[in-house]
Design a protein around this motif. Sequence first.
Motif, PDB file in Angstrom:
ATOM      1  N   VAL A 194       0.822  -1.210   0.000  1.00 43.45           N
ATOM      2  CA  VAL A 194       0.000   0.000   0.000  1.00 43.45           C
ATOM      3  C   VAL A 194       0.855   1.259   0.000  1.00 43.45           C
ATOM      4  O   VAL A 194       2.012   1.257   0.408  1.00 43.45           O
ATOM      5  CB  VAL A 194      -0.956   0.058   1.219  1.00 43.45           C
ATOM      6  CG1 VAL A 194      -1.939  -1.101   1.221  1.00 43.45           C
ATOM      7  CG2 VAL A 194      -0.188   0.126   2.516  1.00 43.45           C
ATOM      8  N   GLU A 195       0.204   2.330  -0.429  1.00 42.06           N
ATOM      9  CA  GLU A 195       0.775   3.669  -0.326  1.00 42.06           C
ATOM     10  C   GLU A 195      -0.042   4.417   0.722  1.00 42.06           C
ATOM     11  O   GLU A 195      -1.274   4.439   0.643  1.00 42.06           O
ATOM     12  CB  GLU A 195       0.685   4.372  -1.679  1.00 42.06           C
ATOM     13  CG  GLU A 195       1.214   5.776  -1.671  1.00 42.06           C
ATOM     14  CD  GLU A 195       1.120   6.436  -3.039  1.00 42.06           C
ATOM     15  OE1 GLU A 195       1.033   7.671  -3.067  1.00 42.06           O
ATOM     16  OE2 GLU A 195       1.133   5.721  -4.065  1.00 42.06           O
ATOM     17  N   PHE A 196       0.620   4.990   1.700  1.00 40.10           N
ATOM     18  CA  PHE A 196      -0.065   5.771   2.732  1.00 40.10           C
ATOM     19  C   PHE A 196      -0.218   7.193   2.215  1.00 40.10           C
ATOM     20  O   PHE A 196       0.717   7.766   1.651  1.00 40.10           O
ATOM     21  CB  PHE A 196       0.733   5.728   4.038  1.00 40.10           C
ATOM     22  CG  PHE A 196       0.840   4.337   4.588  1.00 40.10           C
ATOM     23  CD1 PHE A 196      -0.198   3.793   5.335  1.00 40.10           C
ATOM     24  CD2 PHE A 196       1.952   3.551   4.334  1.00 40.10           C
ATOM     25  CE1 PHE A 196      -0.121   2.499   5.816  1.00 40.10           C
ATOM     26  CE2 PHE A 196       2.049   2.256   4.812  1.00 40.10           C
ATOM     27  CZ  PHE A 196       1.001   1.725   5.555  1.00 40.10           C
ATOM     28  N   THR A 197      -1.401   7.766   2.404  1.00 37.24           N
ATOM     29  CA  THR A 197      -1.680   9.074   1.831  1.00 37.24           C
ATOM     30  C   THR A 197      -2.605   9.884   2.719  1.00 37.24           C
ATOM     31  O   THR A 197      -3.389   9.335   3.491  1.00 37.24           O
ATOM     32  CB  THR A 197      -2.293   8.925   0.424  1.00 37.24           C
ATOM     33  OG1 THR A 197      -2.443  10.219  -0.164  1.00 37.24           O
ATOM     34  CG2 THR A 197      -3.664   8.247   0.467  1.00 37.24           C
ATOM     35  N   ASP A 198      -2.516  11.191   2.576  1.00 34.79           N
ATOM     36  CA  ASP A 198      -3.505  12.094   3.140  1.00 34.79           C
ATOM     37  C   ASP A 198      -3.976  13.046   2.035  1.00 34.79           C
ATOM     38  O   ASP A 198      -4.504  14.118   2.285  1.00 34.79           O
ATOM     39  CB  ASP A 198      -2.962  12.858   4.358  1.00 34.79           C
ATOM     40  CG  ASP A 198      -1.766  13.739   4.023  1.00 34.79           C
ATOM     41  OD1 ASP A 198      -1.314  13.731   2.854  1.00 34.79           O
ATOM     42  OD2 ASP A 198      -1.284  14.441   4.924  1.00 34.79           O
ATOM     43  N   GLU A 199      -3.782  12.600   0.794  1.00 34.20           N
ATOM     44  CA  GLU A 199      -4.159  13.370  -0.387  1.00 34.20           C
ATOM     45  C   GLU A 199      -5.655  13.682  -0.368  1.00 34.20           C
ATOM     46  O   GLU A 199      -6.476  12.881   0.078  1.00 34.20           O
ATOM     47  CB  GLU A 199      -3.806  12.550  -1.640  1.00 34.20           C
ATOM     48  CG  GLU A 199      -4.111  13.228  -2.950  1.00 34.20           C
ATOM     49  CD  GLU A 199      -3.663  12.394  -4.155  1.00 34.20           C
ATOM     50  OE1 GLU A 199      -3.821  12.871  -5.273  1.00 34.20           O
ATOM     51  OE2 GLU A 199      -3.153  11.265  -3.962  1.00 34.20           O
ATOM     52  N   ASN A 200      -6.002  14.829  -0.879  1.00 36.38           N
ATOM     53  CA  ASN A 200      -7.403  15.201  -1.015  1.00 36.38           C
ATOM     54  C   ASN A 200      -8.125  14.095  -1.790  1.00 36.38           C
ATOM     55  O   ASN A 200      -7.657  13.668  -2.850  1.00 36.38           O
ATOM     56  CB  ASN A 200      -7.476  16.545  -1.762  1.00 36.38           C
ATOM     57  CG  ASN A 200      -8.881  16.977  -2.044  1.00 36.38           C
ATOM     58  OD1 ASN A 200      -9.565  16.389  -2.883  1.00 36.38           O
ATOM     59  ND2 ASN A 200      -9.313  17.988  -1.356  1.00 36.38           N
ATOM     60  N   ALA A 201      -9.243  13.618  -1.241  1.00 36.55           N
ATOM     61  CA  ALA A 201      -9.963  12.483  -1.846  1.00 36.55           C
ATOM     62  C   ALA A 201     -10.407  12.774  -3.272  1.00 36.55           C
ATOM     63  O   ALA A 201     -10.301  11.907  -4.144  1.00 36.55           O
ATOM     64  CB  ALA A 201     -11.165  12.102  -0.982  1.00 36.55           C
TER      65      ALA A 201
END
Length: 174
Positions: free
Chosen positions: A87-94
């Motif tokens: 997986v890639e961990f993200t907090d990118e805007n959905a």
Amino acid sequence: MSRNIILYIAMSLDGYIARKNGDVDWLEGDGSEPDANIGYDEFYGTIDTLIMGRKTYDQILTFGEYPYKGTRGYVYTSEKRDKNEDVEFTDENAEDLIGKLKRETGKDVWLIGGAGLIDAFIKKELIDEYFISVIPCILGEGISLFKDNNPEIKLKLLKNETVNGIAMLHYTKR
């Protein structure tokens, strides 16, 4: 053709996706067809990308080996974690992530959970299809699938069937 964002999830008859502590030990049919195929493998063949929240990811890891190896995965978290092979961990805007995924060629995208992430996707109207399996169980309390203050989203029922006492509902946005 645009990829669909699909919520594929189970809930209790009273609308919970987990107990308050996150346990999903109640996810079973009524025993009337114990060996019945509920269509998971068929569904999994239609996706090539997963999106989930960090709590859901951490819970999945407690079940043993990561079950989605080879499938592109995104885990939403505010914690800083390094990407791993799964997986890639993200907090990118959905909206940005979904826009990027929909522009790419590929199969559909599975929104696994958890409740907070699902709620954000519902409020931003990012879900194209809803596969909801209603488990024959009333929990009485737990983590709700649907939160308050959602937009009205009109749906069309594509398919419904019952397997092992589980009512499986498949909706698309109208």
